[in-house]
Design a protein around this motif. Structure first.
Motif, PDB file in Angstrom:
ATOM      1  N   ASP A 159      43.085  37.454  49.205  1.00  0.00           N
ATOM      2  CA  ASP A 159      42.626  38.219  50.374  1.00  0.00           C
ATOM      3  C   ASP A 159      43.811  38.686  51.215  1.00  0.00           C
ATOM      4  O   ASP A 159      43.845  39.824  51.692  1.00  0.00           O
ATOM      5  CB  ASP A 159      41.692  37.364  51.240  1.00  0.00           C
ATOM      6  N   HIS A 163      45.671  41.380  49.394  1.00  0.00           N
ATOM      7  CA  HIS A 163      44.878  42.612  49.393  1.00  0.00           C
ATOM      8  C   HIS A 163      45.039  43.364  50.713  1.00  0.00           C
ATOM      9  O   HIS A 163      45.220  44.593  50.723  1.00  0.00           O
ATOM     10  CB  HIS A 163      43.402  42.296  49.153  1.00  0.00           C
ATOM     11  N   LEU A 192      41.804  39.658  58.810  1.00  0.00           N
ATOM     12  CA  LEU A 192      41.575  38.531  57.919  1.00  0.00           C
ATOM     13  C   LEU A 192      41.692  37.241  58.708  1.00  0.00           C
ATOM     14  O   LEU A 192      42.710  36.994  59.356  1.00  0.00           O
ATOM     15  CB  LEU A 192      42.611  38.534  56.783  1.00  0.00           C
TER      16      LEU A 192
END
Length: 439
Positions: free
Chosen positions: A172, A175, A160
């Protein structure tokens, strides 16, 4: 009497090892087994070895197959051993077929078929299976992802790119934590506390670029949470795992240059104020970028109980007062230390450890060196040390982190106290009581 010699690492001794030793013993009357030293294994790129030398030697001894056990410590030792012990047969597994044919000049060479379907690497890989996420931005993130492929059992769970400090609370980030066992953070230091807190709250182990926090209290709190939850929280300072650096620490602590009276480290670069944050909401100054590495040998050799400390910071008005160059000084009861760090400022990036009987000199760039010297008053007594450097120390660091997760214990590198000391230095640097700022 026919003497036979063989060598190996014998990590996590298994049936394949035992079968090979049994067949080696059948070749003669007296079997000598050479077990590779920890440093020698790392020099050959074997970073995933889990057991220390003493445990591996004891495992070989427990088989009852070896008449004598020796330690293999350097390249070329096999020829020396063959001559020293009057060896008749050298034997090794068939996966080395042809590699040791040059030893036929000294004795008979026999390659033994290995037991199919079993190896220490396969055992380690199946047992670890660590799903690692990589979060941050910049070249360092790419380096860690590449080096992780060399670590047995470490599997990329995802990556990420964080472009703002506040992205740690994003969906995000949450996750990627949900699908990972561990996370590596190469993000802006201002966001480390919240990013690490979120990961630990989700039960995720953390390897974070140092500092883990910018205050002592925050660092202690994060370490407390990690300990209570049985999680590993480690500072990522690649230099701490480089072979040359770890060896010079041992030599210095052993009194090779006498009593240490001064440690001076410099880390600078002309890369400009590029940051982990790509949209410009935060910029890494010289302290953020370099200080954890620069102060590492200071706190590891002299400790963190300095009597006084002071900093001089040169700031860049064009970058909203971000520090472009910093000089830090520490005074201990019986020693002194200093560091210089710079971005857009260049100096000789060397490390000098001064003692009462000589000094250790590490040339630039010392933080990723494979070489250093111990220098004396009489230059004839100087000694040079050379070591292999794979992946700038990143590979060894990832392997140490993986072992720490598996064993539930912090591995060598940066200790808990050293991690907190680094955070304290950052906290004091931001305090006008300790820091003089020059615009």
């Amino acid at each position: 009497m026919v003497k036979v010699i063989t060598y190996g690492t014998y990590d996590m001794l298994h049936y394949g090892h035992i079968r090979l030793l049994e067949r080696a013993r059948e070749l003669g009357d007296y079997l000598i087994v050479g077990v590779t030293a920890d440093d020698f294994d790392r020099a050959r790129g074997k970073i995933n070895v889990e057991q220390p030398l003493a445990e591996r030697m004891e495992a070989v001894r427990a088989t009852g197959l070896a008449d004598e056990i020796i330690v293999e410590e350097y390249e070329g030792q096999k020829i020396d051993d063959i001559r020293r012990y009057n060896i008749d047969i050298f034997t090794v597994g068939s996966d080395w077929q042809g590699h040791f044919d040059y030893l036929n000049e000294y004795c008979r060479v026999v390659y033994l078929d290995r037991t199919a379907g079993i190896s220490s690497s396969e055992i380690r890989s199946k047992r670890q299976a660590l799903k690692m996420a990589f979060v941050g931005s910049g070249p360092v993130l790419d380096k860690y992802i590449v080096e992780s492929s060399f670590v047995n059992g470490m599997k990329e769970a995802g990556r990420l790119v964080i472009s703002r400090v506040t992205d740690a609370s994003s969906q995000d980030y949450e996750h990627i934590l949900a699908q990972s066992d561990a996370v590596f953070l190469a993000t802006h230091p201002d966001g480390h506390y919240q990013e690490i807190f979120s990961a630990l709250h989700r039960g995720v182990h953390v390897l974070c670029e140092s500092p883990i926090a910018k205050t002592e209290d925050e660092a202690r709190w994060l370490q407390k949470i990690a300990q209570e939850r049985g999680l590993v929280l480690m500072d990522a300072i690649k230099t701490a795992h480089a072979m040359a650096y770890t060896r010079l620490l041992l030599l210095a602590k052993a009194g090779t240059v006498g009593r240490i009276v001064s440690v001076d480290a410099t880390c600078t670069g002309m890369s400009g104020f590029r940051s982990h944050c790509t949209d410009g909401d935060a910029v890494q100054g010289a302290m953020d970028y370099w200080a954890p590495t620069a102060v590492l040998p200071i706190v590891q050799l002299l400790g963190d109980s300095f009597a006084s400390e002071s900093y001089v910071s040169f700031t860049d008005a064009a970058q909203k007062g971000v520090d472009m160059f910093v000089r830090g000084s520490f005074e201990y009861p019986n020693a002194v230390a200093s560091f210089k760090v710079g971005r857009t400022v260049k100096s000789e990036g060397e490390l000098i450890i001064s003692g009462t009987e000589g000094y250790i000199y590490v040339p630039a760039p010392w933080w990723k060196t494979d070489y250093f010297e111990v220098r004396r008053e009489n230059a004839d007594n100087n000694r040079r040390y050379f070591f292999q450097l794979d992946g700038e120390g990143i590979r060894n660091q990832l392997a140490a982190f993986s072992r720490a997760v598996e064993r539930g214990a912090r591995m060598p590198g940066v200790t808990l106290d050293e991690s907190i000391a680094i955070a304290r230095i950052f906290e004091h640097f931001c305090c006008a009581r300790f820091t003089k700022t020059i615009n």
